[in-house]
Write a protein that holds these residues in place. Structure first.
Motif, PDB file in Angstrom:
ATOM      1  N   THR A 173     -70.112   5.099 -29.411  1.00  0.00           N
ATOM      2  CA  THR A 173     -69.384   4.330 -30.734  1.00  0.00           C
ATOM      3  C   THR A 173     -68.966   3.110 -30.231  1.00  0.00           C
ATOM      4  N   TYR A 174     -68.540   2.205 -31.294  1.00  0.00           N
ATOM      5  CA  TYR A 174     -67.925   1.187 -30.901  1.00  0.00           C
ATOM      6  C   TYR A 174     -66.511   0.927 -31.388  1.00  0.00           C
ATOM      7  N   ILE A 175     -65.474   0.203 -30.454  1.00  0.00           N
ATOM      8  CA  ILE A 175     -64.234   0.247 -30.650  1.00  0.00           C
ATOM      9  C   ILE A 175     -63.542  -1.193 -30.943  1.00  0.00           C
ATOM     10  N   CYS A 176     -64.634  -2.320 -31.214  1.00  0.00           N
ATOM     11  CA  CYS A 176     -64.337  -3.524 -31.351  1.00  0.00           C
ATOM     12  C   CYS A 176     -63.812  -4.143 -32.605  1.00  0.00           C
ATOM     13  N   HIS A 177     -64.033  -3.262 -33.810  1.00  0.00           N
ATOM     14  CA  HIS A 177     -63.891  -3.424 -35.024  1.00  0.00           C
ATOM     15  C   HIS A 177     -62.216  -3.507 -35.553  1.00  0.00           C
ATOM     16  N   PRO A 178     -61.715  -4.515 -36.227  1.00  0.00           N
ATOM     17  CA  PRO A 178     -60.414  -4.690 -36.505  1.00  0.00           C
ATOM     18  C   PRO A 178     -60.394  -3.704 -37.533  1.00  0.00           C
ATOM     19  N   ASN A 182     -64.786   2.502 -42.410  1.00  0.00           N
ATOM     20  CA  ASN A 182     -66.231   3.155 -42.512  1.00  0.00           C
ATOM     21  C   ASN A 182     -66.863   2.527 -41.022  1.00  0.00           C
ATOM     22  N   ASP A 183     -66.761   1.183 -40.918  1.00  0.00           N
ATOM     23  CA  ASP A 183     -67.351   0.406 -39.862  1.00  0.00           C
ATOM     24  C   ASP A 183     -66.195  -0.181 -39.000  1.00  0.00           C
ATOM     25  N   ASN A 184     -65.397   0.679 -38.109  1.00  0.00           N
ATOM     26  CA  ASN A 184     -65.889   2.008 -37.614  1.00  0.00           C
ATOM     27  C   ASN A 184     -64.978   2.818 -37.189  1.00  0.00           C
ATOM     28  N   GLU A 309     -68.701  -2.739 -49.520  1.00  0.00           N
ATOM     29  CA  GLU A 309     -67.384  -3.195 -48.894  1.00  0.00           C
ATOM     30  C   GLU A 309     -67.760  -3.487 -47.559  1.00  0.00           C
ATOM     31  N   TYR A 310     -69.006  -3.236 -46.906  1.00  0.00           N
ATOM     32  CA  TYR A 310     -69.332  -3.482 -45.475  1.00  0.00           C
ATOM     33  C   TYR A 310     -68.825  -5.025 -44.952  1.00  0.00           C
ATOM     34  N   HIS A 311     -68.296  -4.884 -43.661  1.00  0.00           N
ATOM     35  CA  HIS A 311     -67.675  -6.064 -43.325  1.00  0.00           C
ATOM     36  C   HIS A 311     -66.704  -6.912 -44.087  1.00  0.00           C
ATOM     37  N   THR A 312     -65.996  -6.342 -44.894  1.00  0.00           N
ATOM     38  CA  THR A 312     -64.878  -7.092 -45.708  1.00  0.00           C
ATOM     39  C   THR A 312     -63.693  -6.161 -45.504  1.00  0.00           C
TER      40      THR A 312
HETATM   41 ZN    ZN Z   1     -69.879  -4.006 -38.036  1.00  0.00          ZN
END
Ligand code: ZN
Length: 418
Positions: A173-178, A182-184, A309-312
């Motif tokens: 899984t990825y831990i870089c999104h602020p 849901n993402d992520n 809502e993705y990436h907002t």
């Molecule tokens: Zn993303």
């Protein structure tokens, strides 16, 4: 085991994550308290991996746009999406026109703040809603981003849970999104709950490689250090992403499309409503894993890009729920249980066994209903059909089939075929 996954999301919500920096380090420290044995590893800035270079570490302490009399109009402390990820530092009084190219809004939703990054190109910028942009006025405005780019570390978390064989299941899984739920955050907390569950699982067949990585650069660096062993040992893998809402399920296939991971994913989704995305629409670290030849797919809820809502900033904690997270956890647990028991089985008698003699023909009218399933399962124990196909052929649920197979094994009525 009751997992408080939603509460973990709340705790992690405000940390300013990126591919490097303190927000990501603090996220990993938090996870290490939940996952015994999670190793936090660090790769120095400047490290090369397959033509990529680990960038400098990026940290922000404050960022804002304010009027010349000190009224903050945009404030990073209120929402860490306000700053374009990896923005260079700036401190300047600017005209509204000069500021314009550095302002980014969401075209489809006037109240949403978009999520933008610029890891490999030096620039700075603010993300804001169209409403906030309209309220900036004519300027001039004071613009400050107190960020620092310096040699440091790309950090990631790694847990190897050993099993009876060196064959591996990969969970990443990825831990870089602020601050997006849901993402992520969803992927982070469901992977955490899976890791805790796997650590308690007795007699694991497979070894589990569980990774919490900064997306793309983290996976590429990890591959550069572990490629051979991963190619040799990985029998199936899953990327956990966008798994906290309760919309339609989404299955994104591996590049090969027919690996063991795909097969078990499609079986677990049987009976549910789900959408199919082929590998050409890949979006997360399956991009790297599959190009390295690893059999990795995704089972998401809405799927990246598949929900408004993705990436907002709209992808907040209202998009996910404890129940949504639990459903994803349960589905991944079901896939893992199936993989653990996915052998081919062969009957030891040349006819149907006399079930009563083995305590498998109950007298009471409720339990006796399991007998047809036992007969169905026995019929598939031909030494050629694995558990996943057995469930598909008979319609018996995986949990019932696993239970019946273990009863038959215990009584010597079937054997595993290696
Ligand atoms: Zn993303």
């Amino acid at each position: 085991m009751t997992e408080q996954m939603y509460a973990w999301c709340q705790d992690l919500w405000r940390l300013p994550r990126s591919i490097t920096g303190q927000g990501t380090a603090e996220t990993l420290d938090y996870l290490a308290q939940l996952i015994p044995g999670l190793e936090i590893r660090a790769i120095p800035s400047g490290t090369e991996a397959f033509g990529w270079t680990v960038p400098q570490e990026w940290n922000v302490t404050d960022a804002y746009i304010e009027t010349l009399d000190g009224k903050r109009l945009i404030d990073w402390r209120e929402n860490n999406l306000h700053v374009v990820g990896y923005s260079e530092p700036i401190s300047k009084i600017m005209s509204r026109d000069d500021l314009e190219p550095h302002l980014h809004t969401c075209h489809t939703d006037p109240e949403a703040i978009p999520y933008l990054t610029s890891y490999y190109k030096s620039r700075w910028g603010f993300c804001l809603s169209q409403k906030q942009k309209d309220a900036l006025g004519h300027g001039p405005l004071a613009v400050h981003i107190n960020s620092k780019l310096s040699d440091g570390w790309l950090r990631y978390g790694e847990l190897i849970v050993p099993g009876e064989t060196s064959q591996e299941i990969l969970l990443s899984t990825y831990i870089c999104h602020p601050s997006m739920a849901n993402d992520n955050l969803s992927g982070i907390v469901v992977t955490t709950a899976l890791a805790r569950w796997l650590l308690q699982m007795p007699n694991r067949r497979y070894t589990y490689r569980i990774l919490f990585l900064p997306e793309t650069i983290g996976a590429i660096c990890y591959l550069s250090q572990h490629l051979e062993e991963m190619q040799k040992n990985t029998v199936a893998g899953f990327v956990l992403s966008c798994c906290g809402d309760r919309m339609n399920w989404t299955y994104l296939s591996s590049r090969e499309e027919n690996t063991l991971a795909d097969k078990v994913a499609m079986h677990a989704l049987g009976g549910k409503s789900w959408d199919y995305i082929d590998f050409s629409q890949r979006g997360s670290d399956e991009r790297q894993w599959c190009l390295a030849g690893l059999p990795v797919c995704l089972v998401m809820r809405s799927g990246f890009g598949g929900y408004p809502e993705y990436h907002t900033s709209r992808d907040d904690l209202t998009v996910i729920s404890q129940r949504g997270l639990e459903e994803s956890l349960e589905l991944h647990q079901e896939m893992i249980c199936m993989l653990e028991s996915n052998y081919k089985y062969k009957t030891t008698l040349p006819c149907e066994p006399f079930l009563s003699q083995y305590g498998l023909y109950p007298d009471d009218p409720v339990s006796v209903r399991s007998v047809p399933d036992i007969i169905k399962v026995l019929g598939e124990c031909d030494g050629k059909t694995d558990l996943i196909d057995l469930c598909r052929n008979t319609g018996v649920s995986s949990s019932s089939a696993i239970h019946i197979l273990s009863q038959l094994l215990d009584r010597g009525l079937i054997v595993r075929v290696e």
